[in-house]
Write an enzyme that holds these catalytic residues in place. Structure first.
Site, PDB file in Angstrom:
ATOM      1  N   ASP A 118      41.934  35.465  37.352  1.00 50.58           N
ATOM      2  CA  ASP A 118      41.686  34.089  36.893  1.00 50.58           C
ATOM      3  C   ASP A 118      41.723  34.091  35.372  1.00 50.58           C
ATOM      4  O   ASP A 118      41.639  35.152  34.737  1.00 50.58           O
ATOM      5  CB  ASP A 118      40.336  33.554  37.403  1.00 50.58           C
ATOM      6  CG  ASP A 118      39.152  34.373  36.928  1.00 50.58           C
ATOM      7  OD1 ASP A 118      39.228  35.615  36.986  1.00 50.58           O
ATOM      8  OD2 ASP A 118      38.148  33.792  36.477  1.00 50.58           O
ATOM      9  N   GLU A 183      36.004  35.668  37.561  1.00 48.19           N
ATOM     10  CA  GLU A 183      35.329  36.394  36.477  1.00 48.19           C
ATOM     11  C   GLU A 183      35.001  35.482  35.316  1.00 48.19           C
ATOM     12  O   GLU A 183      33.930  35.565  34.717  1.00 48.19           O
ATOM     13  CB  GLU A 183      36.221  37.552  36.003  1.00 48.19           C
ATOM     14  CG  GLU A 183      35.496  38.548  35.109  1.00 48.19           C
ATOM     15  CD  GLU A 183      35.576  38.252  33.609  1.00 48.19           C
ATOM     16  OE1 GLU A 183      34.912  38.932  32.843  1.00 48.19           O
ATOM     17  OE2 GLU A 183      36.300  37.320  33.211  1.00 48.19           O
TER      18      GLU A 183
HETATM   19  C1  LIG Z   1      35.374  40.654  28.395  1.00 52.85           C
HETATM   20  C2  LIG Z   1      36.011  39.797  29.466  1.00 52.85           C
HETATM   21  N1  LIG Z   1      37.404  39.859  29.341  1.00 52.85           N
HETATM   22  C3  LIG Z   1      35.534  38.358  29.316  1.00 52.85           C
HETATM   23  O1  LIG Z   1      36.148  37.629  28.580  1.00 52.85           O
HETATM   24  N2  LIG Z   1      34.448  38.005  30.001  1.00 52.85           N
HETATM   25  C4  LIG Z   1      33.887  36.696  29.947  1.00 52.85           C
HETATM   26  C5  LIG Z   1      32.943  36.572  31.119  1.00 52.85           C
HETATM   27  C6  LIG Z   1      32.215  35.276  31.183  1.00 52.85           C
HETATM   28  C7  LIG Z   1      32.734  34.043  31.205  1.00 52.85           C
HETATM   29  N3  LIG Z   1      31.680  33.191  31.282  1.00 52.85           N
HETATM   30  C8  LIG Z   1      30.614  33.910  31.320  1.00 52.85           C
HETATM   31  N4  LIG Z   1      30.943  35.165  31.266  1.00 52.85           N
HETATM   32  C9  LIG Z   1      33.124  36.449  28.646  1.00 52.85           C
HETATM   33  O2  LIG Z   1      32.576  37.378  28.066  1.00 52.85           O
HETATM   34  O3  LIG Z   1      33.083  35.275  28.207  1.00 52.85           O
END
Ligand SMILES: C[C@H](N)C(=O)N[C@@H](Cc1c[nH]cn1)C(=O)O
Length: 491
Positions: A118, A183
């Site tokens: 996603d 995710e």
């Molecule tokens: C590090 C990873 N690629 C990422 O971008 N994770 C998101 C996960 C997330 C989204 N909403 C809440 N957590 C992030 O760190 O923003």
């Protein structure tokens, strides 16, 4: 007389088991265009998990992922993880989680690769130079939403197994995949799925590998920690409708004034969090960490120019890295309900929501501290308006011991492919499921990024360089070989 025959047999056996890295790497180089096309097909799917209107695209993305793994002969399942409840009470189907398995030799190590397909939202008018869902190659950089976060790394893991298969080489380890589609909104439904499959799919997994982060510089890196994050909405509700600001302004206690008032009490201009108990809950940097950070390759001037700022909150490398990786902060993302078009509308909005992140450690602590604090600050304003604070995402931080054999194997793989030592780094972003994997399966995790330091994750013009994509695939090939050497009991 039999002696020469025996030695011939031994020679043949040792040749079969030798790691044929050169052949595998050549195979990857010669299939580069095919890999770019595979990424183009995946980037073309607008699998934005934050927008429920795009849910059919997300379902299609999961099906495409499963099909790719099926065509490679994997044992593939699309696991139903139920429904998602939206803030308005409606429900939508969550994208299924793809699980796959290649090999089930009990004498071999079993690794489980986790990734997501996603993406964050993207529109051309946000300031992209190219169509976000049309992969565009400019000077060896492949631009497209989700290219680096996390479609190319997931594909690279698939190509790594595909290369062993294409060359008829035995996989040195059993490889499992868990690929999800939520995710970017906090991995909804995945915790329960992992718990439910702890004694089945995950029972023989020895190690978990995640490649959903980036290097810090041009030097390859291994990641041993991620921050957590808590996503909040603070809604202030006032009059029963929008009001003409000339006709009513001056008599009404405006929701916007209340909202900006409480916003200004969360963090001060020097970056100090004013919400009690948040900063204090994080241990100070140890001497050992200070030394580790000091040795890391990180060019502050380069970092400033990459993000286009003249000043940062801190001037020295160690302070910057510590505030990027391990200390909490508050980031403000938007105000919903406010007038935002061009023009000069003169209206007092009736209801506003502040959307912000508290990037920190444990969500439960943050939820209570932040909610109580905002209500107490709001109460002091003696406003007749109503405040509602909701935490919509609570994703936990994760930390590993980089002394483990798993990381030694990672260093050896980096040396093999890049001929240098990797930096051991932490990540400011969150992998919401990492801590659950660790807690539920009890297995060790390594994060092995292949994204570049300037990939622009979540931002305009996200890209993955061909170099990182292709050399990253080789890194995964080398890692499968290195991790196979770890004794199954050693962690
Ligand atoms: C590090 C990873 N690629 C990422 O971008 N994770 C998101 C996960 C997330 C989204 N909403 C809440 N957590 C992030 O760190 O923003």
């Amino acid at each position: 007389m039999n002696l020469p025959v025996v030695s011939v047999i031994l020679l043949v056996v040792s040749t079969v088991h030798a790691f044929q890295y050169t052949e595998l790497a050549q195979y990857i180089d010669s299939h580069q265009e095919e890999y770019v096309e595979a990424l183009r097909d995946w980037v073309a799917i607008e699998s934005d998990s934050s927008n429920v209107q795009k849910r059919p695209e997300l379902h299609r993305m999961m099906e495409m992922t499963a099909q790719k793994l099926r065509l490679m002969g994997g044992t593939v399942e699309l696991v139903d993880i139920g429904e998602q409840e939206l803030p308005d009470g409606q429900t939508v189907t969550l994208p299924k989680v793809v699980t796959a398995q290649f090999g089930n030799d009990p004498s071999k190590v079993t690794v489980c690769v986790y990734g997501h397909v996603d993406v964050q939202p993207a529109k051309l008018e946000d300031g992209w130079a190219t169509e976000p869902y049309n992969l565009t190659d400019i000077n060896g950089n492949l631009y497209g939403r989700g290219a680096s976060d996390n479609k190319a790394p997931v594909l690279a893991w698939i190509h790594a197994v595909g290369a062993y298969q294409a060359l008829n080489m035995e996989l040195p380890v059993n490889v499992k995949y868990v690929i999800e589609g939520m995710e970017e909104t906090g991995s909804n439904g995945l915790d329960a799925m992992i718990l439910a499959q702890r004694d089945t799919f995950f029972s023989d997994v020895d190690y978990i590998i995640i490649s959903d982060c980036s290097w810090l510089s041009r030097r390859p890196a291994l990641t041993y920690g991620t921050r957590g994050n808590c996503y909040f909405f603070a809604e202030v509700e006032g009059p029963k409708q929008d009001l003409h600001s000339g006709v009513y302004g001056g008599t009404v206690i405006e929701p916007m004034t209340d909202l900006i008032g409480i916003l200004d009490t969360m963090i001060n201009p020097s970056g100090k969090i004013l919400i009690p108990g948040i900063r204090e809950a994080v241990a100070p940097l140890s001497d050992e960490e200070w030394k580790m950070y000091q040795d890391i390759e990180f060019d502050v001037e380069n970092y400033k120019s990459k993000i286009g700022v003249s000043h940062l909150m801190y001037t020295n490398k160690v302070d910057l890295l510590a505030h990027l990786w391990r200390y909490p902060t508050v980031t403000i993302h938007g105000i919903e309900g406010a007038f935002s078009d061009r023009g000069t509308k003169t209206v007092i909005p009736l209801r506003l929501s502040l959307i912000y992140h508290v990037i920190f450690l444990y969500p439960v602590v943050v939820m209570l501290q932040v909610t109580d604090y905002l209500h107490s600050v709001f109460a002091k304003r003696k406003s007749p308006n109503k405040l509602k604070v909701t935490m919509v995402i609570g994703a936990k931080p994760w930390l590993a011991d980089p002394q483990q054999a798993l990381y030694e194997a990672g260093k050896a793989a980096v040396r093999r492919v890049f001929d240098m030592e990797p930096d051991l780094i932490r990540e400011g972003g969150t992998i919401p499921i990492a801590k659950t994997f660790q807690d539920v399966t009890g297995k060790s995790i390594i994060m092995m990024p292949i994204g570049g330091f300037d990939d622009g994750l979540h931002s305009q013009n996200e890209k993955m360089s061909r170099y990182n994509y292709i050399e990253g695939t080789k890194l995964f090939i080398a890692y499968l070989n290195e991790v196979s050497k770890i004794q199954k009991t050693s962690v």
